[in-house]
Each structure stands twice: as structure tokens, then as C-alpha cells.
Design a protein around this motif. Sequence first.
Motif, PDB file in Angstrom:
ATOM      1  N   GLY A  20       0.802  -1.225   0.000  1.00  0.00           N
ATOM      2  CA  GLY A  20       0.000   0.000   0.000  1.00  0.00           C
ATOM      3  C   GLY A  20       0.833   1.272   0.000  1.00  0.00           C
ATOM      4  O   GLY A  20       0.308   2.360  -0.210  1.00  0.00           O
ATOM      5  N   PHE A  21       2.128   1.139   0.235  1.00  0.00           N
ATOM      6  CA  PHE A  21       3.015   2.303   0.226  1.00  0.00           C
ATOM      7  C   PHE A  21       3.428   2.639  -1.195  1.00  0.00           C
ATOM      8  O   PHE A  21       3.741   1.749  -1.982  1.00  0.00           O
ATOM      9  N   THR A  22       3.439   3.916  -1.504  1.00  0.00           N
ATOM     10  CA  THR A  22       3.967   4.355  -2.793  1.00  0.00           C
ATOM     11  C   THR A  22       5.488   4.399  -2.699  1.00  0.00           C
ATOM     12  O   THR A  22       6.070   4.291  -1.611  1.00  0.00           O
ATOM     13  N   GLU A  23       6.134   4.592  -3.818  1.00  0.00           N
ATOM     14  CA  GLU A  23       7.594   4.726  -3.831  1.00  0.00           C
ATOM     15  C   GLU A  23       8.014   5.916  -2.973  1.00  0.00           C
ATOM     16  O   GLU A  23       9.005   5.851  -2.246  1.00  0.00           O
ATOM     17  N   GLY A  24       7.245   6.991  -3.023  1.00  0.00           N
ATOM     18  CA  GLY A  24       7.536   8.166  -2.203  1.00  0.00           C
ATOM     19  C   GLY A  24       7.402   7.869  -0.717  1.00  0.00           C
ATOM     20  O   GLY A  24       8.214   8.346   0.089  1.00  0.00           O
ATOM     21  N   ASP A  25       6.388   7.076  -0.354  1.00  0.00           N
ATOM     22  CA  ASP A  25       6.210   6.674   1.047  1.00  0.00           C
ATOM     23  C   ASP A  25       7.412   5.860   1.512  1.00  0.00           C
ATOM     24  O   ASP A  25       7.958   6.091   2.591  1.00  0.00           O
ATOM     25  N   ARG A  26       7.814   4.916   0.694  1.00  0.00           N
ATOM     26  CA  ARG A  26       8.949   4.055   1.050  1.00  0.00           C
ATOM     27  C   ARG A  26      10.237   4.857   1.175  1.00  0.00           C
ATOM     28  O   ARG A  26      11.036   4.636   2.082  1.00  0.00           O
ATOM     29  N   ASN A  27      10.411   5.793   0.260  1.00  0.00           N
ATOM     30  CA  ASN A  27      11.599   6.646   0.306  1.00  0.00           C
ATOM     31  C   ASN A  27      11.613   7.460   1.597  1.00  0.00           C
ATOM     32  O   ASN A  27      12.648   7.575   2.258  1.00  0.00           O
ATOM     33  N   LEU A  28      10.476   8.015   1.963  1.00  0.00           N
ATOM     34  CA  LEU A  28      10.369   8.790   3.194  1.00  0.00           C
ATOM     35  C   LEU A  28      10.686   7.916   4.401  1.00  0.00           C
ATOM     36  O   LEU A  28      11.457   8.310   5.281  1.00  0.00           O
ATOM     37  N   GLN A  59       8.311  18.477   0.426  1.00  0.00           N
ATOM     38  CA  GLN A  59       7.861  17.594  -0.651  1.00  0.00           C
ATOM     39  C   GLN A  59       7.239  16.302  -0.107  1.00  0.00           C
ATOM     40  O   GLN A  59       6.526  15.603  -0.824  1.00  0.00           O
ATOM     41  N   ASP A  60       7.518  15.988   1.151  1.00  0.00           N
ATOM     42  CA  ASP A  60       6.995  14.768   1.774  1.00  0.00           C
ATOM     43  C   ASP A  60       5.633  14.966   2.425  1.00  0.00           C
ATOM     44  O   ASP A  60       5.088  14.038   3.007  1.00  0.00           O
ATOM     45  N   LYS A  61       5.098  16.165   2.338  1.00  0.00           N
ATOM     46  CA  LYS A  61       3.875  16.523   3.070  1.00  0.00           C
ATOM     47  C   LYS A  61       2.727  15.531   2.846  1.00  0.00           C
ATOM     48  O   LYS A  61       2.093  15.086   3.803  1.00  0.00           O
ATOM     49  N   ALA A  62       2.475  15.168   1.609  1.00  0.00           N
ATOM     50  CA  ALA A  62       1.366  14.243   1.312  1.00  0.00           C
ATOM     51  C   ALA A  62       1.624  12.862   1.901  1.00  0.00           C
ATOM     52  O   ALA A  62       0.728  12.245   2.482  1.00  0.00           O
ATOM     53  N   SER A  63       2.857  12.379   1.771  1.00  0.00           N
ATOM     54  CA  SER A  63       3.204  11.063   2.326  1.00  0.00           C
ATOM     55  C   SER A  63       3.101  11.070   3.842  1.00  0.00           C
ATOM     56  O   SER A  63       2.593  10.121   4.439  1.00  0.00           O
ATOM     57  N   ARG A  92       1.213  12.986   5.725  1.00  0.00           N
ATOM     58  CA  ARG A  92      -0.215  13.015   6.069  1.00  0.00           C
ATOM     59  C   ARG A  92      -0.841  11.629   5.932  1.00  0.00           C
ATOM     60  O   ARG A  92      -1.571  11.169   6.810  1.00  0.00           O
ATOM     61  N   LYS A  93      -0.539  10.961   4.833  1.00  0.00           N
ATOM     62  CA  LYS A  93      -1.088   9.629   4.582  1.00  0.00           C
ATOM     63  C   LYS A  93      -0.614   8.632   5.641  1.00  0.00           C
ATOM     64  O   LYS A  93      -1.407   7.856   6.173  1.00  0.00           O
ATOM     65  N   LEU A  94       0.678   8.654   5.967  1.00  0.00           N
ATOM     66  CA  LEU A  94       1.234   7.694   6.914  1.00  0.00           C
ATOM     67  C   LEU A  94       0.796   7.986   8.349  1.00  0.00           C
ATOM     68  O   LEU A  94       0.673   7.058   9.151  1.00  0.00           O
ATOM     69  N   VAL A  95       0.524   9.230   8.669  1.00  0.00           N
ATOM     70  CA  VAL A  95      -0.039   9.564   9.980  1.00  0.00           C
ATOM     71  C   VAL A  95      -1.474   9.060  10.046  1.00  0.00           C
ATOM     72  O   VAL A  95      -1.895   8.457  11.042  1.00  0.00           O
ATOM     73  N   LYS A 128      -2.739   6.573   8.462  1.00  0.00           N
ATOM     74  CA  LYS A 128      -2.714   5.109   8.543  1.00  0.00           C
ATOM     75  C   LYS A 128      -2.084   4.613   9.844  1.00  0.00           C
ATOM     76  O   LYS A 128      -1.914   3.410  10.029  1.00  0.00           O
ATOM     77  N   GLU A 129      -1.709   5.561  10.710  1.00  0.00           N
ATOM     78  CA  GLU A 129      -1.102   5.272  12.007  1.00  0.00           C
ATOM     79  C   GLU A 129       0.236   4.551  11.888  1.00  0.00           C
ATOM     80  O   GLU A 129       0.595   3.717  12.715  1.00  0.00           O
ATOM     81  N   ILE A 130       0.982   4.881  10.842  1.00  0.00           N
ATOM     82  CA  ILE A 130       2.343   4.375  10.669  1.00  0.00           C
ATOM     83  C   ILE A 130       3.313   5.322  11.371  1.00  0.00           C
ATOM     84  O   ILE A 130       4.236   4.888  12.045  1.00  0.00           O
ATOM     85  N   LEU A 131       3.086   6.619  11.183  1.00  0.00           N
ATOM     86  CA  LEU A 131       3.920   7.639  11.807  1.00  0.00           C
ATOM     87  C   LEU A 131       3.138   8.368  12.889  1.00  0.00           C
ATOM     88  O   LEU A 131       1.919   8.455  12.829  1.00  0.00           O
ATOM     89  N   CYS A 132       3.868   8.931  13.849  1.00  0.00           N
ATOM     90  CA  CYS A 132       3.262   9.774  14.880  1.00  0.00           C
ATOM     91  C   CYS A 132       2.799  11.081  14.243  1.00  0.00           C
ATOM     92  O   CYS A 132       3.217  11.424  13.141  1.00  0.00           O
ATOM     93  N   LYS A 133       1.966  11.824  14.934  1.00  0.00           N
ATOM     94  CA  LYS A 133       1.402  13.063  14.391  1.00  0.00           C
ATOM     95  C   LYS A 133       2.453  14.044  13.907  1.00  0.00           C
ATOM     96  O   LYS A 133       2.222  14.782  12.964  1.00  0.00           O
ATOM     97  N   GLU A 134       3.609  14.065  14.548  1.00  0.00           N
ATOM     98  CA  GLU A 134       4.670  14.970  14.114  1.00  0.00           C
ATOM     99  C   GLU A 134       5.288  14.502  12.792  1.00  0.00           C
ATOM    100  O   GLU A 134       5.975  15.254  12.127  1.00  0.00           O
ATOM    101  N   GLY A 135       5.073  13.225  12.449  1.00  0.00           N
ATOM    102  CA  GLY A 135       5.563  12.695  11.181  1.00  0.00           C
ATOM    103  C   GLY A 135       7.047  12.440  11.126  1.00  0.00           C
ATOM    104  O   GLY A 135       7.614  12.320  10.045  1.00  0.00           O
ATOM    105  N   VAL A 136       7.697  12.354  12.288  1.00  0.00           N
ATOM    106  CA  VAL A 136       9.146  12.150  12.271  1.00  0.00           C
ATOM    107  C   VAL A 136       9.580  10.837  12.909  1.00  0.00           C
ATOM    108  O   VAL A 136      10.761  10.534  12.946  1.00  0.00           O
TER     109      VAL A 136
END
Length: 77
Positions: free
Chosen positions: A18-26, A39-43, A45-48, A50-58
Motif C-alpha cells: 500500500g506504500f507508494t515509492e515516495g512513502d517508502r523513500n520517506l 515535498q513529503d507533506k502528502a506522504s 499526512r497519509k502515513l499519519v 494510517k497510524e504508521i507515523l506519529c502526528k509529528e511525522g518524524v
Amino acid sequence: MPTVLERGDQYFRELWTGFTEGDRNLLQRLLQGETPTTQDKASVRKLVRKEILCKEGVEFQVPLVQKYVEQRLEEET
């Protein structure tokens, strides 16, 4: 943890596809200690969402998912 990863293989494989190449790269860059760029903003948001990343996205929200991503990326190199 290896047993859990093995038993949850189908879940993790579906998650990975379900991850795009951009998601995987991030995710790979996060594992290397980098921070997301604008440039990672969309990825992020998507990964947060999907509860993959924390809200801060880091950082990963679930260590088990992080471990799977680490293993998967290692296998691909």
C-alpha cells in the motif's frame, strides 16, 4: 519480535504494497535519521492517517512496523 513478524506476514506485506515509492523513500530516510521535507507533506499526512507515523511525522508510531520496514528495506538492497 521475529515470531510476531512471521505470523503477521500477510498484514505486513499488504501494508508494504500500500506504500507508494515516495512513502517508502520517506520511511527509509526517517530510519536514517533525516526529517521530512515539504515535498513529503502528502506522504507524511497519509502515513499519519494510517497510524504508521506519529502526528509529528518524524517517527514510527509502532516499533513493530518500524522493524518490519527496516527488514524489508534491508532485503531490497
